[in-house]
Write a protein that holds these residues in place. Structure first.
Motif, PDB file in Angstrom:
ATOM      1  N   VAL A  24       0.823  -1.218   0.000  1.00 42.44           N
ATOM      2  CA  VAL A  24       0.000   0.000   0.000  1.00 42.44           C
ATOM      3  C   VAL A  24       0.856   1.267   0.000  1.00 42.44           C
ATOM      4  O   VAL A  24       0.321   2.375  -0.081  1.00 42.44           O
ATOM      5  CB  VAL A  24      -0.965   0.048   1.216  1.00 42.44           C
ATOM      6  CG1 VAL A  24      -2.021  -1.018   1.088  1.00 42.44           C
ATOM      7  CG2 VAL A  24      -0.212  -0.073   2.534  1.00 42.44           C
ATOM      8  N   GLU A 106      -4.888   1.783   0.431  1.00 45.05           N
ATOM      9  CA  GLU A 106      -4.835   2.217  -0.961  1.00 45.05           C
ATOM     10  C   GLU A 106      -6.167   2.850  -1.349  1.00 45.05           C
ATOM     11  O   GLU A 106      -7.240   2.293  -1.062  1.00 45.05           O
ATOM     12  CB  GLU A 106      -4.552   1.016  -1.859  1.00 45.05           C
ATOM     13  CG  GLU A 106      -4.385   1.349  -3.328  1.00 45.05           C
ATOM     14  CD  GLU A 106      -4.071   0.115  -4.148  1.00 45.05           C
ATOM     15  OE1 GLU A 106      -4.210   0.187  -5.379  1.00 45.05           O
ATOM     16  OE2 GLU A 106      -3.687  -0.919  -3.551  1.00 45.05           O
ATOM     17  N   LYS A 134      -2.026   6.871  -2.605  1.00 43.61           N
ATOM     18  CA  LYS A 134      -2.208   6.673  -4.054  1.00 43.61           C
ATOM     19  C   LYS A 134      -3.468   7.364  -4.572  1.00 43.61           C
ATOM     20  O   LYS A 134      -4.089   6.873  -5.533  1.00 43.61           O
ATOM     21  CB  LYS A 134      -2.228   5.173  -4.392  1.00 43.61           C
ATOM     22  CG  LYS A 134      -1.007   4.396  -3.890  1.00 43.61           C
ATOM     23  CD  LYS A 134      -1.045   2.946  -4.334  1.00 43.61           C
ATOM     24  CE  LYS A 134       0.114   2.161  -3.748  1.00 43.61           C
ATOM     25  NZ  LYS A 134       0.124   0.739  -4.187  1.00 43.61           N
TER      26      LYS A 134
END
Length: 307
Positions: A24, A106, A134
């Protein structure tokens, strides 16, 4: 470790564990906050195998970031291995004596492994910050709102942050909220310290990073690195490293045709070492076989997986 004298009033200092499922971006986040590479990264899950300290120093305070292997269920061939158990122990052990924790997930994804990580954290009673990493990969930003609603429903977080660790976006407020959870105290480390790990350890990690990057699809977990020699001679670091594999057939994969692949791995690792150590490096590498080392508790201990 050299503790500094107390700075101005209100200076904060303490430790924060960085927890989450594999892949992650925990190590990328740690490196971004420290402002220097202290934890290796690749696109392969379980790249981080050790508990590692990254020291992030700011005018207002100092954060000792405990980067950890990804927490995962004890399922499947890898998860049932001795290596997997060591990595889970390292991740859970990172929660001992920390002031707070960061749960990294994530953007757009929450699964059973994230639930496992949250449950482990909530059982400790320490403040938990949620970092959604992200976010740059989410094209329709409006999709993040319902996702956040789902993730936070029935769960308690000290704060929630949307970041891109790779692009270093969203980190300023994260740092402020991290420091707010730490006690008023002088720095624990010097301003120029970025990790508690030795150069010898980091040399092994940098070589293993190249193995993960270049062999990940073929040998995701079958390699490890042992530094046999680390000596400084006339301004030159001489490093001798053994790359251990589990089968004879894997040895030829690492070496490559005419030794080309091993040469490339060593060359890229050496450049990373020179950048990190700010010194010329002479690196020698050998590939050896130790059958089933990742499932052998004695071998893991010999290779430094004893946290």
């Amino acid at each position: 470790m050299n503790a500094q004298t107390p700075g101005k009033d209100g200076h904060r200092s303490g430790s924060i564990a960085v927890i989450g499922r594999p892949n992650v971006g925990k190590s990328t986040l740690t490196n971004a906050l420290v402002g220097s590479k202290v934890s290796i990264v690749s696109n392969r899950p379980q790249t981080t195998r050790h508990r590692l300290l990254g020291i992030a120093t700011f005018p207002e305070g100092q954060i000792a970031l405990v980067d950890t292997p990804g927490l995962h269920k004890q399922e499947g061939k890898f998860s049932a291995s001795a290596m997997s158990k060591v990595m889970n122990r390292a991740a859970r052990g990172a929660l001992e004596d920390v002031d707070a924790a960061v749960l990294v997930i994530e953007a757009g994804r929450w699964d059973e492994a994230d639930t496992l990580a949250y449950n482990v954290l909530s059982d400790t009673g320490i403040p938990v910050m949620l970092v959604v990493n992200k976010v740059d990969q989410i094209k329709v930003k409006s999709e993040l709102l319902p996702f956040l609603g789902k993730v936070t429903e029935g769960r308690t977080f000290a704060s929630v942050h949307l970041v891109s660790a790779l692009k270093r976006n969203g980190l300023e407020q994260l740092v402020r909220d991290m420091l707010a959870l730490l006690p008023v105290a002088p720095p624990m480390f010097g301003e120029d310290e970025i990790t508690d790990r030795s150069q010898r350890f980091m040399a092994g990690e940098l070589l293993r990073e190249q193995l993960m990057r270049q062999l990940g699809n073929e040998l995701p977990y079958a390699t490890t690195v042992e530094i046999e020699r680390f000596a400084e001679e006339e301004g030159l670091l001489r490093i001798g490293a053994v790359i251990w594999v589990e089968r004879e057939s894997q040895k030829s994969i690492v070496i490559g045709k005419g030794g080309a692949r091993l040469k490339e791995i060593g060359s890229k690792a050496r450049l990373q070492m020179e950048r990190m150590f700010d010194a010329k490096v002479f690196l020698e590498t050998w590939v050896r076989v130790r059958e089933g080392w990742s499932g052998d508790a004695a071998a893991l201990k010999a290779f430094g997986y004893n946290e």
